[in-house]
Design a protein around this motif. Structure first.
Motif, PDB file in Angstrom:
ATOM      1  N   GLN A  59       5.021   9.271   4.702  1.00 47.11           N
ATOM      2  CA  GLN A  59       4.676   7.903   4.282  1.00 47.11           C
ATOM      3  C   GLN A  59       5.894   6.994   4.351  1.00 47.11           C
ATOM      4  O   GLN A  59       5.808   5.833   4.775  1.00 47.11           O
ATOM      5  CB  GLN A  59       4.128   7.937   2.859  1.00 47.11           C
ATOM      6  CG  GLN A  59       3.596   6.597   2.367  1.00 47.11           C
ATOM      7  CD  GLN A  59       2.320   6.209   3.077  1.00 47.11           C
ATOM      8  OE1 GLN A  59       1.522   7.061   3.433  1.00 47.11           O
ATOM      9  NE2 GLN A  59       2.138   4.921   3.300  1.00 47.11           N
ATOM     10  N   HIS A  83       3.689  15.388 -12.216  1.00 44.54           N
ATOM     11  CA  HIS A  83       2.731  16.193 -12.984  1.00 44.54           C
ATOM     12  C   HIS A  83       2.841  17.668 -12.590  1.00 44.54           C
ATOM     13  O   HIS A  83       2.765  18.567 -13.459  1.00 44.54           O
ATOM     14  CB  HIS A  83       1.317  15.678 -12.734  1.00 44.54           C
ATOM     15  CG  HIS A  83       0.278  16.392 -13.539  1.00 44.54           C
ATOM     16  ND1 HIS A  83       0.116  16.187 -14.881  1.00 44.54           N
ATOM     17  CD2 HIS A  83      -0.637  17.335 -13.182  1.00 44.54           C
ATOM     18  CE1 HIS A  83      -0.856  16.950 -15.332  1.00 44.54           C
ATOM     19  NE2 HIS A  83      -1.343  17.666 -14.311  1.00 44.54           N
ATOM     20  N   ARG A  90       0.830  -1.202   0.000  1.00 45.56           N
ATOM     21  CA  ARG A  90       0.000   0.000   0.000  1.00 45.56           C
ATOM     22  C   ARG A  90       0.869   1.258   0.000  1.00 45.56           C
ATOM     23  O   ARG A  90       0.573   2.228  -0.697  1.00 45.56           O
ATOM     24  CB  ARG A  90      -0.906  -0.012   1.228  1.00 45.56           C
ATOM     25  CG  ARG A  90      -2.028  -1.041   1.190  1.00 45.56           C
ATOM     26  CD  ARG A  90      -3.091  -0.655   0.181  1.00 45.56           C
ATOM     27  NE  ARG A  90      -3.650   0.660   0.499  1.00 45.56           N
ATOM     28  CZ  ARG A  90      -4.675   0.854   1.322  1.00 45.56           C
ATOM     29  NH1 ARG A  90      -5.248  -0.183   1.913  1.00 45.56           N
ATOM     30  NH2 ARG A  90      -5.133   2.068   1.543  1.00 45.56           N
ATOM     31  N   GLY A 147       2.327   1.780  -3.342  1.00 42.72           N
ATOM     32  CA  GLY A 147       1.315   2.324  -4.237  1.00 42.72           C
ATOM     33  C   GLY A 147       1.063   3.803  -3.980  1.00 42.72           C
ATOM     34  O   GLY A 147       0.933   4.602  -4.923  1.00 42.72           O
ATOM     35  N   GLU A 148       0.985   4.165  -2.682  1.00 39.26           N
ATOM     36  CA  GLU A 148       0.762   5.567  -2.341  1.00 39.26           C
ATOM     37  C   GLU A 148       1.956   6.434  -2.761  1.00 39.26           C
ATOM     38  O   GLU A 148       1.787   7.551  -3.290  1.00 39.26           O
ATOM     39  CB  GLU A 148       0.524   5.700  -0.831  1.00 39.26           C
ATOM     40  CG  GLU A 148       0.223   7.106  -0.358  1.00 39.26           C
ATOM     41  CD  GLU A 148      -1.066   7.658  -0.934  1.00 39.26           C
ATOM     42  OE1 GLU A 148      -1.205   8.900  -0.950  1.00 39.26           O
ATOM     43  OE2 GLU A 148      -1.922   6.872  -1.378  1.00 39.26           O
ATOM     44  N   THR A 178       4.010   5.780  -5.143  1.00 38.50           N
ATOM     45  CA  THR A 178       3.981   5.882  -6.603  1.00 38.50           C
ATOM     46  C   THR A 178       2.975   6.930  -7.053  1.00 38.50           C
ATOM     47  O   THR A 178       3.246   7.734  -7.971  1.00 38.50           O
ATOM     48  CB  THR A 178       3.634   4.511  -7.206  1.00 38.50           C
ATOM     49  OG1 THR A 178       4.585   3.552  -6.770  1.00 38.50           O
ATOM     50  CG2 THR A 178       3.644   4.570  -8.715  1.00 38.50           C
ATOM     51  N   ARG A 179       1.801   6.915  -6.400  1.00 40.29           N
ATOM     52  CA  ARG A 179       0.779   7.903  -6.759  1.00 40.29           C
ATOM     53  C   ARG A 179       1.270   9.324  -6.459  1.00 40.29           C
ATOM     54  O   ARG A 179       1.109  10.247  -7.271  1.00 40.29           O
ATOM     55  CB  ARG A 179      -0.507   7.610  -5.999  1.00 40.29           C
ATOM     56  CG  ARG A 179      -1.687   8.449  -6.442  1.00 40.29           C
ATOM     57  CD  ARG A 179      -2.875   8.226  -5.534  1.00 40.29           C
ATOM     58  NE  ARG A 179      -2.598   8.730  -4.194  1.00 40.29           N
ATOM     59  CZ  ARG A 179      -2.724  10.022  -3.856  1.00 40.29           C
ATOM     60  NH1 ARG A 179      -3.070  10.937  -4.754  1.00 40.29           N
ATOM     61  NH2 ARG A 179      -2.453  10.402  -2.627  1.00 40.29           N
ATOM     62  N   GLN A 180       1.877   9.508  -5.260  1.00 39.60           N
ATOM     63  CA  GLN A 180       2.382  10.834  -4.899  1.00 39.60           C
ATOM     64  C   GLN A 180       3.477  11.284  -5.867  1.00 39.60           C
ATOM     65  O   GLN A 180       3.556  12.463  -6.234  1.00 39.60           O
ATOM     66  CB  GLN A 180       2.926  10.802  -3.463  1.00 39.60           C
ATOM     67  CG  GLN A 180       1.881  10.539  -2.390  1.00 39.60           C
ATOM     68  CD  GLN A 180       0.994  11.761  -2.140  1.00 39.60           C
ATOM     69  OE1 GLN A 180       1.188  12.819  -2.738  1.00 39.60           O
ATOM     70  NE2 GLN A 180       0.025  11.597  -1.260  1.00 39.60           N
ATOM     71  N   GLU A 181       4.322  10.331  -6.258  1.00 43.49           N
ATOM     72  CA  GLU A 181       5.393  10.673  -7.192  1.00 43.49           C
ATOM     73  C   GLU A 181       4.823  11.078  -8.545  1.00 43.49           C
ATOM     74  O   GLU A 181       5.329  12.001  -9.211  1.00 43.49           O
ATOM     75  CB  GLU A 181       6.342   9.479  -7.347  1.00 43.49           C
ATOM     76  CG  GLU A 181       7.574   9.760  -8.191  1.00 43.49           C
ATOM     77  CD  GLU A 181       8.434  10.864  -7.584  1.00 43.49           C
ATOM     78  OE1 GLU A 181       9.112  11.576  -8.363  1.00 43.49           O
ATOM     79  OE2 GLU A 181       8.431  11.029  -6.339  1.00 43.49           O
ATOM     80  N   GLU A 182       3.759  10.385  -8.968  1.00 45.96           N
ATOM     81  CA  GLU A 182       3.121  10.772 -10.227  1.00 45.96           C
ATOM     82  C   GLU A 182       2.525  12.171 -10.131  1.00 45.96           C
ATOM     83  O   GLU A 182       2.635  12.982 -11.068  1.00 45.96           O
ATOM     84  CB  GLU A 182       2.036   9.751 -10.581  1.00 45.96           C
ATOM     85  CG  GLU A 182       2.591   8.396 -10.996  1.00 45.96           C
ATOM     86  CD  GLU A 182       1.491   7.387 -11.251  1.00 45.96           C
ATOM     87  OE1 GLU A 182       0.314   7.723 -10.974  1.00 45.96           O
ATOM     88  OE2 GLU A 182       1.791   6.271 -11.716  1.00 45.96           O
ATOM     89  N   VAL A 183       1.886  12.477  -8.962  1.00 40.97           N
ATOM     90  CA  VAL A 183       1.326  13.821  -8.772  1.00 40.97           C
ATOM     91  C   VAL A 183       2.435  14.864  -8.776  1.00 40.97           C
ATOM     92  O   VAL A 183       2.320  15.954  -9.377  1.00 40.97           O
ATOM     93  CB  VAL A 183       0.507  13.869  -7.462  1.00 40.97           C
ATOM     94  CG1 VAL A 183       0.054  15.288  -7.166  1.00 40.97           C
ATOM     95  CG2 VAL A 183      -0.691  12.935  -7.559  1.00 40.97           C
ATOM     96  N   THR A 206      -5.360  17.783 -12.467  1.00 43.21           N
ATOM     97  CA  THR A 206      -5.185  17.783 -11.010  1.00 43.21           C
ATOM     98  C   THR A 206      -6.399  18.329 -10.277  1.00 43.21           C
ATOM     99  O   THR A 206      -6.417  18.346  -9.044  1.00 43.21           O
ATOM    100  CB  THR A 206      -3.961  18.631 -10.641  1.00 43.21           C
ATOM    101  OG1 THR A 206      -4.167  19.990 -11.086  1.00 43.21           O
ATOM    102  CG2 THR A 206      -2.708  18.085 -11.282  1.00 43.21           C
TER     103      THR A 206
END
Length: 473
Positions: free
Chosen positions: A179, A43, A29, A32-33, A35-40, A101
């Motif tokens: 995190q 961006h 988890r 995954g979080e 990775t999501r934060q890194e994508e944000v 966003t």
């Protein structure tokens, strides 16, 4: 403690596994979080870059038109034209990036739309005036001041948008650090807890294994003692059974000897008396001849009946053919008498019996007599078949009839018990059950002379069991 060791160990192992699974799931988890934060964050960086590029295009637009105004050299218009060509596409891309966003900034873009459009009109007008008025266009100070104010507004809006993206990036970096800290703590604590639980469970299982080893050793000792007692008891029972069988065999031999003596006495005494009476009657008939006396004929008939009765009684007690010619000859003679006395059709096909002992001859014949008596009394059969053959050192006898079959009869029937005992006394075994189509089938297997081990798998019709051996008798 004995009852709780294994459940506790199982519980600890399960808890340890849950801890490791929870660690893996938590890290999954967290990954995954992250990775999501890194994508944000990526961006947001791309959006910040788009803002910088848009600002650069606006600067190119401004410097291009200013250089042309000052010098009148058209080469200064190249940055201007390039900025005009790319400005709309880059501006649309920036809007789309902010829309992804959820940070659409509608009021800011409304102002930017107005400011950029107004500035582009100003620039186009300044360039047209330079073409028309030449260097006189440089004297329009008011247009210069208005353009500078408008560019300051545009730069302020872009700087505010860029500041928002930087705040977003810093927030994401803070969240990522938090995190990461939580994930690190989770990865350190839960595996440690799981390892402690697994180690405790292994210790509990080791204790359980030691206890079970001791219990198994005690159980093996108990089994050894029990097996020794059972072996001793089995030996005693075997000796008792051997004595009983020896006694039964001796008793049966005594009975057969008595039958033989009685048969001889009946044949010798009653037969001789009948013969003597017949001879006296014939002598009296010759003496009074030619006269006839009806009572003499009656006396001759009685004498013949006495002789026949003596023969039948002697034969039923002990067939002479059994001692002289063996089992097959005695059966043939017995079947002939059976067919004369009843309407039963008997089909006989017997193998040579030279390798059977005299005791086996006797027991098989008595068993056959018992079976035939039961067929006549209870089966209501029209036909009986007697077959035998030799197979792998055994003499196999089969007796079948087409009667009513075994049915529901007594479990302690004397007829079946007697036949089974005679098969055992002959050294073999007997099976009893329904025939393949109807009626009853009896299979007897006895070892031939020189074969010490009697076969224990005498043919048995499907469905025939000892429980069904109820009460022929």
């Amino acid at each position: 403690m004995r009852l709780l060791t294994f459940p506790v160990a199982a519980g600890l192992l399960l808890a340890g596994c849950v801890a490791f699974v929870a660690t893996a799931y938590g890290e999954y988890r967290s990954l995954g979080e992250l990775t999501r934060q890194e994508e944000v964050r990526a961006h947001a960086l791309r959006t910040e870059l788009l803002i910088s590029r848009l600002n650069g295009l606006l600067i190119d637009l401004e410097t291009g038109q200013r250089g042309f105004l000052i010098t009148g050299d058209v080469t200064f218009l190249q940055p201007y034209e390039s900025a005009i060509r790319d400005l709309d596409a880059l501006y649309a891309e920036l809007k789309a990036a902010l829309a992804i966003t959820g940070d659409q900034q509608a009021p800011a873009f409304a102002r930017l739309d107005r400011f950029i459009a107004e500035r582009r009109r100003q620039v186009d007008r300044n360039i047209d005036n330079r073409w028309k008025l030449g260097e006189a266009a440089l004297k329009d100070v008011q247009a210069y001041v208005a353009g500078k104010q408008l560019m300051d507004e545009i730069r302020g809006e872009l700087a505010r948008l860029q500041s928002l993206q930087q705040q977003r990036i810093r927030g994401i970096e803070t969240a990522v650090a938090e995190q990461t800290r939580q994930t690190t703590l989770l990865a350190q604590v839960l595996p440690l807890v799981g390892a402690v639980m697994v180690a405790t469970a292994m210790m509990a299982l080791w204790l359980e294994r030691s206890r079970r080893d001791r219990a198994e050793a005690a159980l093996r000792d108990s089994h050894a003692a029990l097996e020794s007692a059972v072996a001793e008891r089995t030996r005693e029972l075997s000796e008792a059974l051997a004595r009983i069988q020896s006694f039964a065999a001796e008793l049966d031999r005594g009975i057969e000897a008595e039958r033989r003596r009685l048969a001889r006495e009946v044949h010798d005494q009653l037969g001789q008396l009948g013969t003597a009476g017949k001879m006296l009657t014939l002598a009296m008939a010759r003496k009074i001849a030619p006269a006839r006396e009806p009572m003499l004929d009656e006396m001759l008939g009685i004498a013949d009946e006495v002789i026949g009765a003596a023969r039948r009684i002697a034969t039923s007690l002990r067939p002479p053919l059994l001692d002289d010619f063996g089992f097959a000859a005695a059966v043939q003679h017995y079947v002939q008498g059976l067919q004369r006395q009843s309407e039963l059709i008997v089909d006989v096909d017997l193998a040579p019996d030279d390798e059977l002992t005299s005791e086996q001859h006797n027991q098989l014949f008595r068993l056959l007599q018992e079976a035939a008596t039961n067929v006549l009394r209870h089966a209501g059969a029209h036909q009986m078949t007697i077959r035998s053959h030799i197979d792998t050192g055994a003499y196999l006898l089969r007796i079948e009839d087409d009667g009513a079959g075994p049915g529901h009869v007594r479990a302690d029937a004397s007829g079946l018990r007697n036949m089974r005992e005679r098969a055992v006394l002959a050294g073999g075994a007997m099976s009893f059950g329904p025939g393949p189509e109807r009626g009853t089938r009896i299979d007897v297997s006895v070892p031939l002379r020189g074969h010490a081990e009697p076969p224990t798998d005498a043919p048995v019709t499907a469905g025939a069991t000892i429980e069904n051996e109820e009460g022929w008798g």
